[in-house]
Design an enzyme around this catalytic site. Structure first.
Site, PDB file in Angstrom:
ATOM      1  N   GLU A  92       0.862  -1.210  -0.009  1.00 55.40           N
ATOM      2  CA  GLU A  92      -0.091  -0.058  -0.124  1.00 55.40           C
ATOM      3  C   GLU A  92       0.862   1.436  -0.201  1.00 55.40           C
ATOM      4  O   GLU A  92       0.466   2.356  -0.768  1.00 55.40           O
ATOM      5  CB  GLU A  92      -0.787  -0.025   1.064  1.00 55.40           C
ATOM      6  N   ASP A  93       2.038   1.213   0.760  1.00 48.57           N
ATOM      7  CA  ASP A  93       2.814   2.607   0.904  1.00 48.57           C
ATOM      8  C   ASP A  93       4.016   2.621   0.086  1.00 48.57           C
ATOM      9  O   ASP A  93       4.561   3.503   0.233  1.00 48.57           O
ATOM     10  CB  ASP A  93       3.126   2.609   2.509  1.00 48.57           C
TER      11      ASP A  93
END
Ligand code: MN
Length: 737
Positions: A92-93
């Site tokens: 996600e990051d």
């Protein structure tokens, strides 16, 4: 500005220290090759989060390490989960993709991380998009329960380290935690995590109360410890004498649960008696577990008098989430009630670590309640009724409610949520049994299907082949299973009836020389104010719409010139423009000069004086509706561009059809008196009059032609003065079908 001085060297050391602590926590479940896998996951996480920091200023990698540590130590998960926990924020990051993960760690790991990434949205109970997210999260539960377990570990660590977040975020995350994550942890049997989530959530949403109770608990700590020691001593002695290997200790209850008690019984802190519970944990062989627990029970109750209403045997019937324990409340020294929980080491591990521990002992307990629960979740998820909001509501209902145990006639045990009815029970056993249920015998006594069951009831279902699910069943069933089965069966039933209706309609339209095509079907649906063509077919089959009504439609159709719907937009535009050029953008009704084609809509029968608007229809010119017409809101909301302002002008001697419903006490000559007032006193034409009389109550339905609302109001006033009449009302709409 605040300056943070970072000592990279000591940070590096700290990261390694934490990593080693994680490895130690993983040891119990580690097998050959696992260490390398974990190392690889750690390296990737460290590398990809290297330039990220948490709100506290700490290196980001502390977070995934901590989540992995919780997963290993507090939930008891194995290597695959540890790897996923370390990598849970990576996709996600950072730049690492799901495919990268799959190539290195395989399909299983990438699937779990995919699930974790999907459900990362913030949960807001008021938004249906979030309901959809929640639904997705539970879908992954049906897929692989580890997704939720890691998500819970993630949430727990975020809650533990929330002090650096801005206040609004704290509130949002804390409410979401108490709304969803804590109950979920509870349902999965993770009691320790559930309590901590609740306490942490309360710390942010209700800080004053939280601090108050924490302080009070602390004040009395020494006193409490002395009391526990005094209480426990004789128990330990006898246990040892009888050769039972057990640990006995007192445990403080959570701040949140104490607060709950204060709230529920509106008692002050000083009067909450169970601030702690005594726990007896027995080291026992599998075959002696139950006997050993009851032996301990016997020892405790020989020493202290038990409260017979407070005995809970979760060993003979474990909870749905696998929880097993024997609870009793006894009178301790100084006249104080004390709760005692008796369980074995195995039971305790299940109670603390829930699912994962359960898995470990699964072989010895194949018919576990937890498996049944997960199966239930799968059933709900695979049901065709997939409105996300309904689903969340149903699911939460099943998540929160306590369970009751019901016996079948043969003595099998069925678990249901509190409030479940005989019908829920029938559906729980089999959907056919539910669908044909006409009643039940509860403890040999006949009861209706809506009867609410009590814990321990024995229930026998009575069926009939003539029975089929009814709409109103939805008003009293509580289980998601019963609800979804009833809904889909009603849908199916309606579909079948509608199919017959379709054939009937085709035949009838043919005889009326109306073409059977989509366009006409849509018009018919509109004409009869229905939602869909399926409703139309259904009403035809049920005889709610007959040939007479269809003829009315056919006539209305022929009287208007057919405007090609392809030119509809320009047609609307033309009409609206024509109106706008005239009197202040308002359509004047009843004006002779008006060359615009309009009709009064039959759904609300407007008459002069009513507040009205015009609506440009596809083939039927402009229709005038009352502002309070039942269809008004949907027309205005969906087709604002087709709405034109309208008002009444000089009223010629025009007559408008409207309807009155009259209620009264039946009396000879009443009808005569009514018609006399209408036709003679008011000189109003009556189109139709329908009267029904039932046990002395008179109900009349009169269609009349009036000139204006004034005219109508005068008539209503006069009718109300007739002896025996109790009510006169204008119809909100003409009854079409
Ligand atoms: Mn995270």
């Amino acid at each position: 500005m605040k300056e943070i001085v970072i000592d990279l060297e000591s940070e590096k050391k700290e990261i390694l220290k934490r990593y080693r602590a994680l490895l130690r926590a993983c040891k119990p479940t580690m097998q050959k090759g696992d260490k390398q896998m974990i190392r690889k996951a750690f390296d990737i996480a460290l590398e990809s989060h290297s330039d990220m920091r948490r709100k506290s200023g700490e290196p980001y990698i502390y977070h995934p390490i901590a989540v992995a540590q919780i997963a290993a130590e507090e939930i008891g998960l194995g290597t695959t989960s540890i790897v996923c926990a370390l990598l849970h924020d990576v996709v996600e990051d950072t730049d690492v993709s799901l495919l990268d993960i799959e190539l290195i760690f395989g399909k299983k790991v990438s699937k779990i991380i995919d699930g974790l990434t999907k459900i990362s949205g913030i949960f807001d109970p008021n938004s249906s998009i979030q309901a959809e997210n929640f639904r997705k999260m539970l879908l992954t539960l049906a897929d692989d329960v580890r997704v939720i377990l890691i998500k819970l570990a993630d949430r727990l660590h975020n809650m533990r380290t929330m002090e650096f977040m801005p206040r609004d975020k704290q509130l949002k995350i804390a409410s979401e935690t108490s709304y969803l994550y804590a109950p979920l942890a509870h349902r999965l049997g993770l009691y320790a995590i559930k309590s901590e989530l609740e306490d942490l959530s309360m710390k942010y949403t209700d800080p004053d109360t939280y601090k108050f109770i924490a302080r009070k608990l602390n004040e009395k700590k020494a006193e409490r410890e002395r009391y526990v020691a005094e209480f426990v001593e004789p128990i330990e002695e006898i246990l040892t004498d009888q050769g039972i290997d057990a640990k006995v200790f007192g445990r403080s209850k959570s701040i949140h649960s104490i607060w709950n008690k204060m709230r529920k019984k509106s008692t002050p802190f000083e009067e909450v008696y169970d601030l702690f519970a005594i726990r007896i944990i027995i080291d026992s062989q599998p075959e002696f577990e139950k006997a050993d627990c009851w032996k301990a029970y016997s020892i405790v109750t020989d020493l202290y008098r038990p409260n017979p209403d407070r005995l809970r045997d979760w060993i003979s019937s474990p909870k749905g989430n696998g929880y097993e324990s024997l609870h009793t409340t006894v009178m301790g020294p100084k006249g104080q009630w004390v709760e005692v929980q008796i369980r074995t080491t195995r039971m305790n591990e299940i109670a603390e670590k829930g699912f994962a521990a359960h898995w470990k002992y699964k072989e010895s307990n194949p018919d576990s309640g937890l498996d049944q629960w997960i199966q239930k979740v799968r059933d709900i998820l695979s049901s065709p009724e997939s409105n996300a909001l309904d689903f969340v509501a149903d699911f939460k209902m099943n998540l929160f409610s306590d369970e009751i145990f019901i016996f079948t006639p043969k003595g099998s045990l069925i678990q249901l949520p509190q409030g479940a009815t005989a019908l829920d029970f029938a559906f729980e056993i089999h959907s056919d049994l539910g669908a044909s249920c006409i009643g039940a015998k509860v403890n040999h006594k006949l009861v209706p299907i809506s009867h609410i069951l009590q814990n321990g009831d024995q229930v026998e279902i009575i069926t009939s082949t003539k029975q089929s699910p009814k709409e109103d069943w939805l008003n009293f069933v509580v289980t998601a299973k019963a609800k979804s089965k009833i809904k889909s069966s009603l849908k199916e039933e309606k579909r079948k009836v509608a199919e017959d209706g379709k054939e009937i309609l085709e035949r009838k339209l043919k005889s009326l020389k109306v073409t059977y095509n989509t366009d006409n079907l849509n018009k018919l649906t509109q004409f009869f104010k229905l939602f869909s063509t399926q409703d139309l077919f259904y009403n035809i089959a049920k005889g709610e719409i007959d040939v007479k009504d269809l003829r009315e439609f056919a006539l209305a159709e022929k009287s208007v010139d057919s405007v090609n719907s392809n030119h509809f937009d320009s047609h609307v535009e033309g009409l609206v423009r024509k109106i706008n050029k005239r009197d202040q953008e308002t359509l004047l009704i009843g004006d002779d000069l008006q060359k615009i084609d309009y009709t009064l809509s039959p759904c609300c029968n407007p008459i002069p004086g009513d507040d009205v608007f015009g609506f440009v229809t596809i083939n039927d010119g402009i229709k005038i509706h009352r502002n309070n017409c039942p269809n008004a809101a949907s027309l205005m909301a969906n087709y604002a561009y087709r709405v034109v302002k309208a008002k009444w002008t000089s009223q010629k001697e025009l007559a408008f059809l409207t309807g009155l419903s009259i209620l009264g006490i039946d009396d000879v000559g009443l009808v005569n008196r009514i018609t006399k007032v209408i036709s003679e006193d008011f000189k109003i034409n009556i189109r139709s009059i329908t009267i029904s009389s039932n046990e002395g109550i008179f109900e009349g339905c009169i269609m009349i032609y009036v000139n204006s609302t004034d005219h109508l109001e005068r008539l209503i006033k006069r009718l109300k003065q007739i002896k025996g009449i109790t009510g006169v009302n204008r119809f909100e709409s003409e009854i079409v079908s």
